[in-house]
Design a protein around this motif. Structure first.
Motif, PDB file in Angstrom:
ATOM      1  N   ASP A  46      51.528  32.170  20.913  1.00  0.00           N
ATOM      2  CA  ASP A  46      51.115  33.568  20.801  1.00  0.00           C
ATOM      3  C   ASP A  46      50.805  34.224  22.142  1.00  0.00           C
ATOM      4  OD1 ASP A  46      51.320  33.822  17.956  1.00  0.00           O
ATOM      5  OD2 ASP A  46      49.511  32.594  17.786  1.00  0.00           O
ATOM      6  N   ALA A  47      51.562  33.819  23.170  1.00  0.00           N
ATOM      7  CA  ALA A  47      51.346  34.412  24.508  1.00  0.00           C
ATOM      8  C   ALA A  47      51.526  35.923  24.443  1.00  0.00           C
ATOM      9  CB  ALA A  47      52.314  33.802  25.509  1.00  0.00           C
ATOM     10  N   ASP A  48      52.523  36.374  23.657  1.00  0.00           N
ATOM     11  CA  ASP A  48      52.769  37.816  23.569  1.00  0.00           C
ATOM     12  C   ASP A  48      51.529  38.560  23.083  1.00  0.00           C
ATOM     13  OD1 ASP A  48      53.075  36.432  21.180  1.00  0.00           O
ATOM     14  OD2 ASP A  48      54.689  37.710  20.414  1.00  0.00           O
ATOM     15  N   ARG A  49      50.889  38.025  22.070  1.00  0.00           N
ATOM     16  CA  ARG A  49      49.691  38.703  21.532  1.00  0.00           C
ATOM     17  C   ARG A  49      48.535  38.672  22.540  1.00  0.00           C
ATOM     18  NH1 ARG A  49      49.485  37.718  15.081  1.00  0.00           N
ATOM     19  NH2 ARG A  49      51.703  37.391  14.748  1.00  0.00           N
ATOM     20  N   HIS A  50      48.393  37.528  23.225  1.00  0.00           N
ATOM     21  CA  HIS A  50      47.325  37.446  24.231  1.00  0.00           C
ATOM     22  C   HIS A  50      47.562  38.458  25.355  1.00  0.00           C
ATOM     23  CE1 HIS A  50      44.874  34.119  22.776  1.00  0.00           C
ATOM     24  NE2 HIS A  50      45.995  33.574  22.330  1.00  0.00           N
ATOM     25  N   LEU A  51      48.829  38.630  25.725  1.00  0.00           N
ATOM     26  CA  LEU A  51      49.112  39.549  26.829  1.00  0.00           C
ATOM     27  C   LEU A  51      48.981  41.009  26.397  1.00  0.00           C
ATOM     28  CD1 LEU A  51      51.844  37.369  28.493  1.00  0.00           C
ATOM     29  CD2 LEU A  51      49.654  38.032  29.503  1.00  0.00           C
ATOM     30  N   VAL A  52      49.252  41.302  25.137  1.00  0.00           N
ATOM     31  CA  VAL A  52      48.994  42.658  24.626  1.00  0.00           C
ATOM     32  C   VAL A  52      47.481  42.935  24.689  1.00  0.00           C
ATOM     33  CG1 VAL A  52      48.943  44.063  22.519  1.00  0.00           C
ATOM     34  CG2 VAL A  52      51.049  42.861  23.178  1.00  0.00           C
ATOM     35  N   ARG A  53      46.693  41.944  24.287  1.00  0.00           N
ATOM     36  CA  ARG A  53      45.231  42.138  24.342  1.00  0.00           C
ATOM     37  C   ARG A  53      44.750  42.258  25.791  1.00  0.00           C
ATOM     38  NH1 ARG A  53      41.442  37.851  21.361  1.00  0.00           N
ATOM     39  NH2 ARG A  53      42.032  36.601  23.182  1.00  0.00           N
ATOM     40  N   LEU A  54      45.353  41.459  26.698  1.00  0.00           N
ATOM     41  CA  LEU A  54      44.975  41.556  28.122  1.00  0.00           C
ATOM     42  C   LEU A  54      45.243  42.974  28.630  1.00  0.00           C
ATOM     43  CD1 LEU A  54      44.090  39.948  30.735  1.00  0.00           C
ATOM     44  CD2 LEU A  54      46.531  39.873  31.279  1.00  0.00           C
ATOM     45  N   GLU A  55      46.419  43.501  28.306  1.00  0.00           N
ATOM     46  CA  GLU A  55      46.761  44.854  28.772  1.00  0.00           C
ATOM     47  C   GLU A  55      45.788  45.886  28.207  1.00  0.00           C
ATOM     48  OE1 GLU A  55      51.087  45.192  27.949  1.00  0.00           O
ATOM     49  OE2 GLU A  55      51.130  45.537  30.123  1.00  0.00           O
ATOM     50  N   ILE A  61      39.210  49.188  30.896  1.00  0.00           N
ATOM     51  CA  ILE A  61      38.345  49.245  32.089  1.00  0.00           C
ATOM     52  C   ILE A  61      39.083  49.887  33.268  1.00  0.00           C
ATOM     53  CG2 ILE A  61      36.976  47.266  31.290  1.00  0.00           C
ATOM     54  CD1 ILE A  61      38.240  45.647  33.662  1.00  0.00           C
ATOM     55  N   ALA A  62      40.191  50.561  32.980  1.00  0.00           N
ATOM     56  CA  ALA A  62      40.970  51.280  34.007  1.00  0.00           C
ATOM     57  C   ALA A  62      41.362  50.377  35.166  1.00  0.00           C
ATOM     58  CB  ALA A  62      40.195  52.497  34.513  1.00  0.00           C
ATOM     59  N   LEU A  63      41.846  49.191  34.830  1.00  0.00           N
ATOM     60  CA  LEU A  63      42.290  48.230  35.840  1.00  0.00           C
ATOM     61  C   LEU A  63      43.815  48.299  35.916  1.00  0.00           C
ATOM     62  CD1 LEU A  63      41.603  45.896  37.733  1.00  0.00           C
ATOM     63  CD2 LEU A  63      41.301  44.433  35.754  1.00  0.00           C
ATOM     64  N   PRO A  64      44.359  48.635  37.088  1.00  0.00           N
ATOM     65  CA  PRO A  64      45.822  48.745  37.170  1.00  0.00           C
ATOM     66  C   PRO A  64      46.478  47.378  37.041  1.00  0.00           C
ATOM     67  CG  PRO A  64      44.852  48.969  39.355  1.00  0.00           C
ATOM     68  CD  PRO A  64      43.704  48.875  38.385  1.00  0.00           C
ATOM     69  N   SER A  65      47.690  47.359  36.499  1.00  0.00           N
ATOM     70  CA  SER A  65      48.345  46.057  36.344  1.00  0.00           C
ATOM     71  C   SER A  65      49.064  45.702  37.642  1.00  0.00           C
ATOM     72  CB  SER A  65      49.300  46.063  35.166  1.00  0.00           C
ATOM     73  OG  SER A  65      50.398  46.855  35.463  1.00  0.00           O
ATOM     74  N   ALA A  66      49.064  44.418  37.944  1.00  0.00           N
ATOM     75  CA  ALA A  66      49.627  43.962  39.211  1.00  0.00           C
ATOM     76  C   ALA A  66      50.958  43.244  39.008  1.00  0.00           C
ATOM     77  CB  ALA A  66      48.635  43.021  39.886  1.00  0.00           C
ATOM     78  N   THR A 110      43.381  46.293  44.805  1.00  0.00           N
ATOM     79  CA  THR A 110      44.419  45.257  44.739  1.00  0.00           C
ATOM     80  C   THR A 110      43.874  44.164  43.838  1.00  0.00           C
ATOM     81  OG1 THR A 110      44.951  45.767  47.033  1.00  0.00           O
ATOM     82  CG2 THR A 110      45.916  43.751  46.111  1.00  0.00           C
ATOM     83  N   PRO A 111      44.312  44.139  42.591  1.00  0.00           N
ATOM     84  CA  PRO A 111      43.734  43.167  41.662  1.00  0.00           C
ATOM     85  C   PRO A 111      43.930  41.719  42.141  1.00  0.00           C
ATOM     86  CG  PRO A 111      45.065  44.776  40.477  1.00  0.00           C
ATOM     87  CD  PRO A 111      45.325  44.996  41.937  1.00  0.00           C
ATOM     88  N   THR A 112      42.969  40.876  41.813  1.00  0.00           N
ATOM     89  CA  THR A 112      43.123  39.430  41.990  1.00  0.00           C
ATOM     90  C   THR A 112      43.581  38.892  40.635  1.00  0.00           C
ATOM     91  OG1 THR A 112      41.273  39.381  43.545  1.00  0.00           O
ATOM     92  CG2 THR A 112      41.901  37.285  42.557  1.00  0.00           C
ATOM     93  N   VAL A 113      44.620  38.094  40.647  1.00  0.00           N
ATOM     94  CA  VAL A 113      45.124  37.538  39.388  1.00  0.00           C
ATOM     95  C   VAL A 113      45.285  36.038  39.574  1.00  0.00           C
ATOM     96  CG1 VAL A 113      46.890  37.735  37.598  1.00  0.00           C
ATOM     97  CG2 VAL A 113      46.435  39.681  39.089  1.00  0.00           C
ATOM     98  N   PHE A 114      44.717  35.263  38.677  1.00  0.00           N
ATOM     99  CA  PHE A 114      44.898  33.810  38.806  1.00  0.00           C
ATOM    100  C   PHE A 114      44.961  33.157  37.432  1.00  0.00           C
ATOM    101  CE2 PHE A 114      40.284  34.519  39.183  1.00  0.00           C
ATOM    102  CZ  PHE A 114      39.762  33.626  38.254  1.00  0.00           C
ATOM    103  N   ALA A 115      45.489  31.956  37.428  1.00  0.00           N
ATOM    104  CA  ALA A 115      45.656  31.232  36.165  1.00  0.00           C
ATOM    105  C   ALA A 115      45.637  29.732  36.419  1.00  0.00           C
ATOM    106  CB  ALA A 115      46.978  31.630  35.500  1.00  0.00           C
TER     107      ALA A 115
END
Ligand code: PDD
Length: 283
Positions: A46-55, A61-66, A110-115
């Motif tokens: 369900d990565a697609d659903r998790h990423l829809v929720r992330l967006e 919170i008005a965070l631009p996507s990187a 400049t967002p920080t993104v990590f995984a």
């Protein structure tokens, strides 16, 4: 022990090098959002659903996507593959980046993104025989629908649970159950499963949503209605849903034994239906 590979701001690095600045707004303010997705049969679930929720969390919170969502999904899968995971979890966080400490947003973000990924037993979870929850007041803010990294209230709730010998917290507002520290909660009465309707008071759990979808396969009638701690204590069965636990029976609420004290038939059918769908999607 070999160090795992993590991903940060576009690069795969050893976890020893996966570091963020002390000026990162997630460190200073909890100004970030995150997702946790399960890995099953080596594949993201369900990565697609998790990423829809992330967006959605980012928008709220008005965070631009990187990074494009497709790239984030590929990164999450790659981390699971590099980690050799058959079953486990992938964590992804997006923050408002590093800037001089100032509460309001920086002009340039400049967002920080990590995984990162880690193994976890899901199909044969040792907790599937049942867990205890510990009742605590829900002391969080009014936007619990945002999957924010500002989680001190949940940290305190889950630590209180651990000290009480419980696996999870049952959070409530004036006796009305909201959710678990990191899960959604359900009760079963006379064969019907109840879970709190969506609102700003709870996170819209992906696992909760999938359970609503597979409820028919499990022959479980579901009503989305809030319930009290007393109703949970008087229930025939209670269970937890989350990406990290799938469906787990709650067999005690503090010292009170729920139902027979073992996984009940409705929870068992819901867990089986959830696992069957996960199997279908990942084989
Ligand atoms: N937490 N409610 C809260 C407060 C949560 O933190 C979570 C998940 C859930 C369940 O959502 P989902 O089914 O999408 O996992 C409900 C993750 C697993 C965590 O913080 O580890």
């Amino acid at each position: 022990m070999s160090l795992r590979t993590c991903w940060i701001n576009g690069s795969y690095v050893s976890e020893a090098d996966a570091t963020v600045s002390i000026f990162d707004r997630s460190v200073l303010f909890g100004d970030g959002v995150y997702e946790v997705a399960a890995v099953f049969n080596g594949r993201l679930l369900d990565a697609d659903r998790h990423l829809v929720r992330l967006e959605r969390s980012m928008r709220e919170i008005a965070l631009p996507s990187a990074y494009p969502v497709a790239q984030l999904e590929a990164v999450m899968q790659e981390l699971a593959t590099r980690g050799g995971l058959t079953e486990g979890l992938v964590y992804l966080q997006v923050t408002r980046g590093a800037a001089e400490r100032d509460f309001a947003f920086p002009e340039q973000v400049t967002p920080t993104v990590f995984a990162f990924a880690r193994p976890k037993r899901l199909s044969d979870d040792p907790n599937a025989s049942g867990v205890r929850v510990h009742v605590v007041p829900d002391i969080r803010w009014q936007r619990c629908d945002i999957k924010s990294t500002a989680m001190l209230a949940q940290v305190l709730a889950k630590q209180a649970a651990r000290q009480a010998g419980a696996f999870e917290a049952m959070m409530h507002e004036d006796g009305l159950v909201t959710e678990g520290g990191s899960s959604n909660l359900w009760i079963v009465r006379d064969g019907v499963a109840y879970t709190r309707p969506l609102s700003n008071d709870i996170l819209a759990g992906i696992t909760r949503h999938v359970c609503l979808e597979v409820a028919d396969d499990a022959a479980v009638p579901v009503v989305q209605r809030a319930f009290t701690v007393d109703q949970a204590r008087a229930a025939d069965e209670c269970f937890i849903t989350s990406a990290t636990s799938f469906v787990l029976p709650i067999t005690s609420i503090d010292s009170h034994v729920v139902g027979t004290g073992a996984m009940g038939p409705v929870t068992s059918r819901m867990r089986a239906a959830y696992l069957a769908r996960a199997e279908r999607l990942t084989r």
